[in-house]
Design a protein around this motif. Structure first.
Motif, PDB file in Angstrom:
ATOM      1  N   PHE A 218       0.845  -1.194   0.000  1.00 14.88           N
ATOM      2  CA  PHE A 218       0.000   0.000   0.000  1.00 14.88           C
ATOM      3  C   PHE A 218       0.891   1.258   0.000  1.00 14.88           C
ATOM      4  O   PHE A 218       0.606   2.248  -0.692  1.00 14.88           O
ATOM      5  N   ILE A 219       1.971   1.197   0.751  1.00 17.95           N
ATOM      6  CA  ILE A 219       2.902   2.341   0.776  1.00 17.95           C
ATOM      7  C   ILE A 219       3.538   2.507  -0.616  1.00 17.95           C
ATOM      8  O   ILE A 219       3.684   3.611  -1.127  1.00 17.95           O
ATOM      9  N   LYS A 220       3.863   1.364  -1.231  1.00 20.87           N
ATOM     10  CA  LYS A 220       4.392   1.396  -2.598  1.00 20.87           C
ATOM     11  C   LYS A 220       3.350   2.029  -3.543  1.00 20.87           C
ATOM     12  O   LYS A 220       3.695   2.833  -4.430  1.00 20.87           O
ATOM     13  N   LEU A 221       2.091   1.691  -3.324  1.00 14.43           N
ATOM     14  CA  LEU A 221       1.024   2.235  -4.170  1.00 14.43           C
ATOM     15  C   LEU A 221       0.930   3.759  -4.008  1.00 14.43           C
ATOM     16  O   LEU A 221       0.754   4.484  -5.000  1.00 14.43           O
ATOM     17  N   LEU A 222       1.080   4.225  -2.777  1.00 11.98           N
ATOM     18  CA  LEU A 222       1.077   5.688  -2.560  1.00 11.98           C
ATOM     19  C   LEU A 222       2.211   6.323  -3.373  1.00 11.98           C
ATOM     20  O   LEU A 222       2.059   7.398  -3.951  1.00 11.98           O
ATOM     21  N   ALA A 398      -6.119  -2.390   2.773  1.00 12.84           N
ATOM     22  CA  ALA A 398      -7.020  -2.860   1.702  1.00 12.84           C
ATOM     23  C   ALA A 398      -8.291  -2.010   1.704  1.00 12.84           C
ATOM     24  O   ALA A 398      -8.795  -1.627   0.634  1.00 12.84           O
ATOM     25  N   LYS A 399      -8.785  -1.700   2.887  1.00 13.70           N
ATOM     26  CA  LYS A 399     -10.005  -0.890   2.989  1.00 13.70           C
ATOM     27  C   LYS A 399      -9.759   0.510   2.416  1.00 13.70           C
ATOM     28  O   LYS A 399     -10.579   1.039   1.666  1.00 13.70           O
ATOM     29  N   LEU A 400      -8.617   1.071   2.750  1.00 11.47           N
ATOM     30  CA  LEU A 400      -8.296   2.409   2.238  1.00 11.47           C
ATOM     31  C   LEU A 400      -8.195   2.386   0.718  1.00 11.47           C
ATOM     32  O   LEU A 400      -8.744   3.261   0.028  1.00 11.47           O
ATOM     33  N   ALA A 401      -7.481   1.362   0.201  1.00 12.07           N
ATOM     34  CA  ALA A 401      -7.314   1.256  -1.258  1.00 12.07           C
ATOM     35  C   ALA A 401      -8.683   1.177  -1.932  1.00 12.07           C
ATOM     36  O   ALA A 401      -8.940   1.842  -2.944  1.00 12.07           O
ATOM     37  N   ASP A 402      -9.537   0.380  -1.327  1.00  8.69           N
ATOM     38  CA  ASP A 402     -10.888   0.202  -1.839  1.00  8.69           C
ATOM     39  C   ASP A 402     -11.640   1.542  -1.852  1.00  8.69           C
ATOM     40  O   ASP A 402     -12.218   1.953  -2.868  1.00  8.69           O
ATOM     41  N   MET A 403     -11.628   2.209  -0.710  1.00  7.75           N
ATOM     42  CA  MET A 403     -12.368   3.472  -0.584  1.00  7.75           C
ATOM     43  C   MET A 403     -11.815   4.547  -1.513  1.00  7.75           C
ATOM     44  O   MET A 403     -12.522   5.450  -1.948  1.00  7.75           O
ATOM     45  N   GLY A 405     -10.723   3.980  -4.413  1.00  2.00           N
ATOM     46  CA  GLY A 405     -10.939   3.590  -5.809  1.00  2.00           C
ATOM     47  C   GLY A 405      -9.683   3.015  -6.436  1.00  2.00           C
ATOM     48  O   GLY A 405      -9.526   3.000  -7.655  1.00  2.00           O
ATOM     49  N   TRP A 406      -8.770   2.519  -5.604  1.00  7.46           N
ATOM     50  CA  TRP A 406      -7.498   1.980  -6.097  1.00  7.46           C
ATOM     51  C   TRP A 406      -7.455   0.450  -6.022  1.00  7.46           C
ATOM     52  O   TRP A 406      -6.374  -0.148  -6.067  1.00  7.46           O
ATOM     53  N   LYS A 407      -8.588  -0.164  -5.832  1.00  5.38           N
ATOM     54  CA  LYS A 407      -8.625  -1.604  -5.563  1.00  5.38           C
ATOM     55  C   LYS A 407      -7.838  -2.401  -6.617  1.00  5.38           C
ATOM     56  O   LYS A 407      -7.021  -3.255  -6.290  1.00  5.38           O
ATOM     57  N   LEU A 413      -0.540  -5.246  -7.327  1.00  9.07           N
ATOM     58  CA  LEU A 413       0.726  -5.315  -6.589  1.00  9.07           C
ATOM     59  C   LEU A 413       0.787  -6.533  -5.670  1.00  9.07           C
ATOM     60  O   LEU A 413       1.858  -7.034  -5.352  1.00  9.07           O
ATOM     61  N   LEU A 414      -0.389  -7.001  -5.253  1.00 11.12           N
ATOM     62  CA  LEU A 414      -0.434  -8.010  -4.189  1.00 11.12           C
ATOM     63  C   LEU A 414       0.325  -9.318  -4.421  1.00 11.12           C
ATOM     64  O   LEU A 414       0.973  -9.778  -3.484  1.00 11.12           O
TER      65      LEU A 414
END
Ligand code: OAD
Ligand code: ZN
Length: 418
Positions: A218-222, A398-403, A405-407, A413-414
């Motif tokens: 998730f940090i990588k995604l940011l 995962a919840k943050l990514a979902d909210m 819109g980055w799901k 990446l997972l």
């Protein structure tokens, strides 16, 4: 800012300009370490913004406070009717709850009246002080410089224990090393006299044998979204690197296993050299001419200085931060923990953790005479910017990514984490 690493009893000390390097004492063993979380029982995912009015001193509670504590008028009337009943266990429990409720109310009152943990003149950036408010803020395009701060909790799902979780944390499981106190395993003075326990543990937890978790990704995604200003980590497991976060985006506050140095002549050694020594069950000794000094990986022990990069980067980064995300840390070790106070006063701060951390207990603040004790203000009635997303870090991310819109991007990446 303190330049040596030390464990602090509460996050209250986070605002102290120069905390003294503390020798971790036996009474600060896991479970006994007094953490910074507040005693107010709010639960849920968001901080409270409610004002608590004038209930102090009376046995009767203000109706607003009752609502906040989840109580009804009938309950009170019932209590009166029951006045002459025998004291059974249930009533004792009720009494405990009453007492807790009263203490919580008293704390809110004191915080409100004394403006503890509040910045009355600072505007609120979030539309709502909640996870939804944080997500909305991130989506609004106003956020350009996210700083993430992490601890051992982002790596536990990879199989690496944290330090202070009772039972599973490292400090609960060091009996075999016969240490005078658990933190001695990372104490530079103890290490100089008895390095063996550290090297046995280092073999067990040697970096390179674990995979990054969804939280790392998730940090990588940011970073991929162009939002990550910097990731500050207390971890030495190198999983941020494995997750693909570039080195210039990282500050390894508690050092790294990638290099080692002789404690006597400061000769540098490579990770490969150290790994070989550790896996041959040797105590690494300097090969420099007539030195024979002890060689230690460049991870930061208690009473050692943090890397220069930590001090340089914090000064540049934190004033620019417009969203601070704190993941998987008890925020008990200084000077790392005090970084939460280095962001601008308006900057929203999101804690993703199994439990609340980094807040000052208002009673402690009061007793210590601190008007602005620092730390997170999760339970302050004036909280305008701090939110906790309670639970597992991976699920929170995962919840943050979902909210956000980055799901889809997150899920791409997972596989790297499996
Ligand atoms: P701690 O063990 O003190 O705190 C870990 C925090 O993460 C706790 O609040 C846990 O409840 C939480 N946690 C654990 N697993 C989690 C999960 N899967 N999801 C969500 N939360 C989780 O570890 P740190 O705060 O990292 O320093 O400890 C800081 C420093 O203390 C370390 O860097 C190390 C240690 O002594 C040195 O040795 C110098
Ligand atoms: Zn040497």
């Amino acid at each position: 800012m303190a330049d040596t690493v030390s464990e602090q009893a509460t996050a209250a000390t986070a605002s102290t300009p120069a905390p003294t390097p503390a020798t971790p004492a036996p009474e600060k063993a896991p479970g006994n370490v007094k953490e910074g979380s507040s005693t107010a029982e709010q639960g849920g995912v968001e901080g409270s913004g409610k004002e608590c009015e004038g209930a102090i001193g009376g046995a009767r509670r203000d109706p607003d406070i009752k609502k906040e504590l989840g109580e009804s008028d009938e309950e009170d009337e019932g209590e009166e009717d029951d006045e002459d009943y025998d004291y059974d266990e249930e009533e004792e429990d009720d009494d405990d709850e009453d007492q807790e409720g009263f203490m919580s109310m008293l704390q809110n009152f004191l915080m409100s009246r004394l403006h503890i943990g509040s910045h009355p003149d600072v505007p609120q950036v979030l539309e709502s002080v909640s996870v939804e408010g944080m997500v909305q803020y991130l989506k609004s395009g106003q956020v350009k410089n996210v700083i993430t701060m992490a601890g051992a909790g982002i790596s536990t799902s990879a199989g690496i224990p944290d330090f202070r979780t009772p039972g599973t944390g490292l400090y609960s499981n060091l009996e075999k090393y016969k240490l005078p106190y658990p933190e001695a395993i990372f104490d530079i003075e103890y290490f100089k006299t008895n390095p063996k326990p550290f090297f046995v543990l280092a073999r067990e937890l040697y970096p390179g044998t674990f995979n990054p978790t969804p939280s790392h990704l998730f940090i990588k995604l940011l970073h991929d979204k162009g939002l990550l200003l910097r990731h500050y980590t207390q971890n030495i497991d190198t999983l941020e690197h494995v997750a693909g976060i570039p080195g210039d985006k990282l500050v390894e506050a508690h050092g790294t296993f990638r290099t080692s140095h002789c404690l006597t002549c400061h000769k540098e050694y490579t990770q490969e050299w150290m790994k070989e020594e550790i896996f041959q069950d040797k105590i690494p000794k300097c090969t420099g001419e007539e030195c024979n000094g002890l060689v230690k990986p460049d991870i930061v022990f208690f009473r050692e200085s943090l890397p220069l990069r930590f001090f340089q980067m914090t000064q540049v980064d934190f004033p620019k931060c417009d969203l601070l995300i704190i993941l998987g840390t008890s925020l008990t070790v200084q000077p790392f923990a005090m970084l939460v106070d280095n962001v601008p006063a308006t900057c929203p701060r999101l804690l993703v953790n199994r439990e609340k951390a980094g807040s000052i207990d208002p009673m402690v603040a009061l007793l210590q005479g601190m008007a602005n004790p620092g730390g997170l203000t999760l339970d302050s009635p004036h909280n305008k910017r701090d939110v906790v997303l309670l639970g597992e870090c991976d699920e929170g991310c995962a919840k943050l990514a979902d909210m956000l819109g980055w799901k889809e991007d997150f899920e791409k990446l997972l596989p790297a984490s499996k």
